[in-house]
Design an enzyme around this catalytic site. Structure first.
Site: not given
Ligand code: IMP
Ligand code: MG
Length: 189
Positions: A52-53, A107-108, A111, A139, A160, A167, A173
């Protein structure tokens, strides 16, 4: 909600402080939109928005791109109510048609890279012409993936953040600005 510099907000007992204003966000989105418009010369551009982000970012980004394009949505879940990546992503892809399309995944935030890697792997199975990634936040210190992140709005520290689609426990959001968890708060595990 109105925000002023230095403002803090509390969600579920956690304190967040203002990190990026709506005008800083808009400038970054406009820059990405201009870059994408310059880079592509095609009539088969397809934005695949990761719910959703990314929905708020995507709504602004697609309007900043001056090219004919289509929109599709997929859903990923990785964080649930936690602030720390579970190292696992669930991706819902229902009947996408990507053959011959130049795809930009929206993508929002990237990470650890677990989510985007899983998304790209799934999309490649639908034989798109090309696939690139646009993320508003990246990140770099947390990233363990191998795929290139082509369009990045902001490189940010491994903290974060919430707002503009992002969210904490499904809250925050709809904040027009982005807030960061106060450094004296612990991210829960
Ligand atoms: P990854 O799979 O570790 O790269 O994380 C990606 C997903 O984790 C993103 O699409 C977000 O939904 C969530 N996410 C990662 N960092 C944050 C943050 O700082 N705030 C909120 N959601 C996050
Ligand atoms: Mg996301």
């Amino acid at each position: 909600m109105k925000t002023v510099p230095g403002q803090t907000i509390e969600i579920e007992g956690k304190n967040f402080r203002l990190f990026l204003t709506r005008s800083e966000l808009q400038q970054a989105v406009d820059r990405l939109g201009r870059k994408i418009s310059e880079d592509y010369n095609c009539t088969n551009l397809l934005f695949v928005v990761v719910l959703k982000g990314s929905v708020i970012f995507a709504a602004d980004l697609v309007r900043a791109v001056q090219l004919p394009s289509e929109l599709e949505f997929i859903r990923s879940r990785s964080y649930y109510d936690s602030m720390v990546s579970r190292g696992k992503a669930e991706i819902d892809i229902a009947g996408l048609s990507l053959a011959g399309k130049d795809v930009i995944v929206v993508e929002d935030i990237v990470d650890t890279g677990v989510t985007i890697s899983a998304v790209i792997q799934r999309l490649n199975a639908f034989s798109p012409n090309s696939v690139r990634v646009a993320t508003l936040f990246f990140k770099p210190d947390a990233y363990k993936g191998t795929i290139a992140i082509d369009y990045i709005g902001f490189n940010i520290p491994s903290k974060f953040i919430i707002g503009y689609g992002l969210d904490y426990a499904e809250r925050g959001r709809n904040l027009p600005d982005v807030f960061v968890l106060d450094s004296n708060e612990d991210a829960d595990n």
